[in-house]
Structure formats: C-alpha cells, structure tokens
Design a protein around this motif. Structure first.
Motif, PDB file in Angstrom:
ATOM      1  N   SER A 202      -2.437 115.020 -14.189  1.00  0.00           N
ATOM      2  CA  SER A 202      -2.739 113.697 -14.003  1.00  0.00           C
ATOM      3  C   SER A 202      -2.443 113.480 -12.689  1.00  0.00           C
ATOM      4  N   LEU A 203      -3.212 112.404 -11.911  1.00  0.00           N
ATOM      5  CA  LEU A 203      -2.670 112.104 -10.609  1.00  0.00           C
ATOM      6  C   LEU A 203      -1.626 110.969 -10.640  1.00  0.00           C
ATOM      7  N   PRO A 204      -0.808 111.117  -9.505  1.00  0.00           N
ATOM      8  CA  PRO A 204       0.309 110.020  -9.519  1.00  0.00           C
ATOM      9  C   PRO A 204      -0.128 108.590  -9.216  1.00  0.00           C
ATOM     10  N   THR A 205       0.636 107.731  -9.762  1.00  0.00           N
ATOM     11  CA  THR A 205       0.418 106.494  -9.551  1.00  0.00           C
ATOM     12  C   THR A 205       0.761 106.032  -8.300  1.00  0.00           C
ATOM     13  N   ILE A 206       0.199 105.307  -7.665  1.00  0.00           N
ATOM     14  CA  ILE A 206       0.452 104.902  -6.337  1.00  0.00           C
ATOM     15  C   ILE A 206       0.711 103.453  -5.808  1.00  0.00           C
TER      16      ILE A 206
ATOM     17  N   MET B 126      -9.268  97.544   0.601  1.00  0.00           N
ATOM     18  CA  MET B 126      -9.715  98.778   1.163  1.00  0.00           C
ATOM     19  C   MET B 126      -9.057 100.099   0.262  1.00  0.00           C
ATOM     20  N   LEU B 127      -7.741  99.820   0.328  1.00  0.00           N
ATOM     21  CA  LEU B 127      -6.961 101.014  -0.223  1.00  0.00           C
ATOM     22  C   LEU B 127      -7.229 101.137  -1.617  1.00  0.00           C
ATOM     23  N   THR B 128      -7.445  99.879  -2.271  1.00  0.00           N
ATOM     24  CA  THR B 128      -7.557 100.315  -3.828  1.00  0.00           C
ATOM     25  C   THR B 128      -9.116 100.631  -4.132  1.00  0.00           C
ATOM     26  N   GLU B 129      -9.900 100.231  -3.349  1.00  0.00           N
ATOM     27  CA  GLU B 129     -11.409 100.817  -3.280  1.00  0.00           C
ATOM     28  C   GLU B 129     -11.496 102.287  -3.230  1.00  0.00           C
ATOM     29  N   THR B 130     -10.708 102.789  -2.371  1.00  0.00           N
ATOM     30  CA  THR B 130     -10.672 104.114  -1.711  1.00  0.00           C
ATOM     31  C   THR B 130      -9.817 104.822  -2.965  1.00  0.00           C
TER      32      THR B 130
ATOM     33  N   GLY C 121     -10.304 108.325  -8.055  1.00  0.00           N
ATOM     34  CA  GLY C 121      -9.466 108.493  -9.361  1.00  0.00           C
ATOM     35  C   GLY C 121      -8.094 108.350  -9.445  1.00  0.00           C
ATOM     36  N   TYR C 122      -7.441 107.730  -8.396  1.00  0.00           N
ATOM     37  CA  TYR C 122      -6.188 107.446  -8.498  1.00  0.00           C
ATOM     38  C   TYR C 122      -5.658 106.348  -9.318  1.00  0.00           C
ATOM     39  N   PRO C 123      -4.673 106.482 -10.029  1.00  0.00           N
ATOM     40  CA  PRO C 123      -4.100 105.120 -10.610  1.00  0.00           C
ATOM     41  C   PRO C 123      -3.350 104.379  -9.424  1.00  0.00           C
TER      42      PRO C 123
ATOM     43  N   ILE D 176       8.124  96.411  -9.312  1.00  0.00           N
ATOM     44  CA  ILE D 176       7.237  97.212  -9.900  1.00  0.00           C
ATOM     45  C   ILE D 176       7.708  98.647 -10.323  1.00  0.00           C
ATOM     46  N   LEU D 177       8.698  99.159  -8.965  1.00  0.00           N
ATOM     47  CA  LEU D 177       9.405 100.337  -9.202  1.00  0.00           C
ATOM     48  C   LEU D 177      10.282 100.630 -10.170  1.00  0.00           C
ATOM     49  N   THR D 178      11.106  99.177 -10.698  1.00  0.00           N
ATOM     50  CA  THR D 178      11.904  99.392 -11.699  1.00  0.00           C
ATOM     51  C   THR D 178      11.428  99.793 -12.852  1.00  0.00           C
ATOM     52  N   ARG D 179      10.344  99.936 -13.239  1.00  0.00           N
ATOM     53  CA  ARG D 179       9.852 100.277 -14.711  1.00  0.00           C
ATOM     54  C   ARG D 179       9.749 101.711 -14.808  1.00  0.00           C
ATOM     55  N   ALA D 180      10.189 102.195 -15.820  1.00  0.00           N
ATOM     56  CA  ALA D 180      10.173 103.439 -16.229  1.00  0.00           C
ATOM     57  C   ALA D 180       9.273 104.354 -15.886  1.00  0.00           C
ATOM     58  N   SER D 181       7.764 103.793 -16.184  1.00  0.00           N
ATOM     59  CA  SER D 181       6.671 104.730 -15.478  1.00  0.00           C
ATOM     60  C   SER D 181       6.176 104.041 -14.281  1.00  0.00           C
ATOM     61  N   GLY D 182       7.022 103.590 -13.453  1.00  0.00           N
ATOM     62  CA  GLY D 182       6.574 103.263 -12.073  1.00  0.00           C
ATOM     63  C   GLY D 182       5.901 104.292 -11.341  1.00  0.00           C
ATOM     64  N   PRO D 183       5.284 104.040 -10.165  1.00  0.00           N
ATOM     65  CA  PRO D 183       4.587 104.641  -9.376  1.00  0.00           C
ATOM     66  C   PRO D 183       5.496 105.850  -8.514  1.00  0.00           C
ATOM     67  N   ARG D 184       4.783 106.795  -8.334  1.00  0.00           N
ATOM     68  CA  ARG D 184       5.552 107.933  -7.707  1.00  0.00           C
ATOM     69  C   ARG D 184       5.329 107.771  -6.045  1.00  0.00           C
ATOM     70  N   ILE D 185       4.373 107.356  -5.531  1.00  0.00           N
ATOM     71  CA  ILE D 185       4.032 107.453  -4.232  1.00  0.00           C
ATOM     72  C   ILE D 185       3.744 105.835  -3.783  1.00  0.00           C
ATOM     73  N   VAL D 186       4.453 105.611  -2.712  1.00  0.00           N
ATOM     74  CA  VAL D 186       4.391 104.178  -1.883  1.00  0.00           C
ATOM     75  C   VAL D 186       3.739 104.154  -0.667  1.00  0.00           C
ATOM     76  N   LEU D 187       2.541 103.329  -0.475  1.00  0.00           N
ATOM     77  CA  LEU D 187       2.322 102.723   0.779  1.00  0.00           C
ATOM     78  C   LEU D 187       2.596 101.584   1.141  1.00  0.00           C
ATOM     79  N   LEU D 188       3.505 101.708   2.159  1.00  0.00           N
ATOM     80  CA  LEU D 188       4.114 100.470   2.565  1.00  0.00           C
ATOM     81  C   LEU D 188       3.987  99.813   3.959  1.00  0.00           C
ATOM     82  N   ASP D 189       3.708  98.621   3.989  1.00  0.00           N
ATOM     83  CA  ASP D 189       3.400  97.778   5.171  1.00  0.00           C
ATOM     84  C   ASP D 189       4.872  97.605   6.044  1.00  0.00           C
ATOM     85  N   LEU D 190       5.019  97.511   7.021  1.00  0.00           N
ATOM     86  CA  LEU D 190       6.553  97.195   7.490  1.00  0.00           C
ATOM     87  C   LEU D 190       6.595  95.665   7.962  1.00  0.00           C
TER      88      LEU D 190
END
Length: 77
Positions: free
Chosen positions: A3-7, A19-23, A28-30, A43-57
C-alpha cells in the motif's frame, strides 16, 4: 502490491492544498491535510498517522520551522 504511504499536506493556502490533493488522488495516494503546523502535529500524533509530510514554511499559528522544531523534540517511537 504494497500500500502507498499516507501523505500529510500542511499548507495554509487552499489553492495549493487543492492542487496537491488532486494530484495525489490521481496517483492513488492516501492523504490528509492541515492548514497550519499545529494541526499537522495533531494529525501526526495518531498511531496510523501519515509517513510523508509536505510542509509549507510560512503559515499562521505554527510555521514550518516551528513544526520541525516541535517534531524533533518529541520522543522517538
């Protein structure tokens, strides 16, 4: 097939999040979204939280550098 990692998308700009969510959806990425660093950390505190983060500065409440600083201070899981 693995399965693909959650972003996690953390950005205060709605058009960038859209734009990012549509892409990601087309590929097929969650994903999950947050409008600032504080929401992103929550969001990251959840046990099943995302594994990749796209972060604005530059964001209100908690910006990208603040997000990273708090994330580094957390105990390793």
């Amino acid at each position: 097939m693995a399965s693909l990692p959650t972003i996690l998308i953390v950005d205060d700009d709605a058009s960038i999040r859209k734009m990012l969510t549509e892409t990601l959806s087309l590929e097929g990425y969650p994903f999950e979204t947050a409008t600032n660093g504080r929401e992103g950390l929550d969001i990251l505190t959840r046990a099943s939280g995302p594994r990749i983060v796209l972060l604005d500065l530059l964001m209100p409440v908690l910006d990208g550098p603040g997000f990273m600083e708090e994330l580094r201070e957390r105990p390793a899981e």
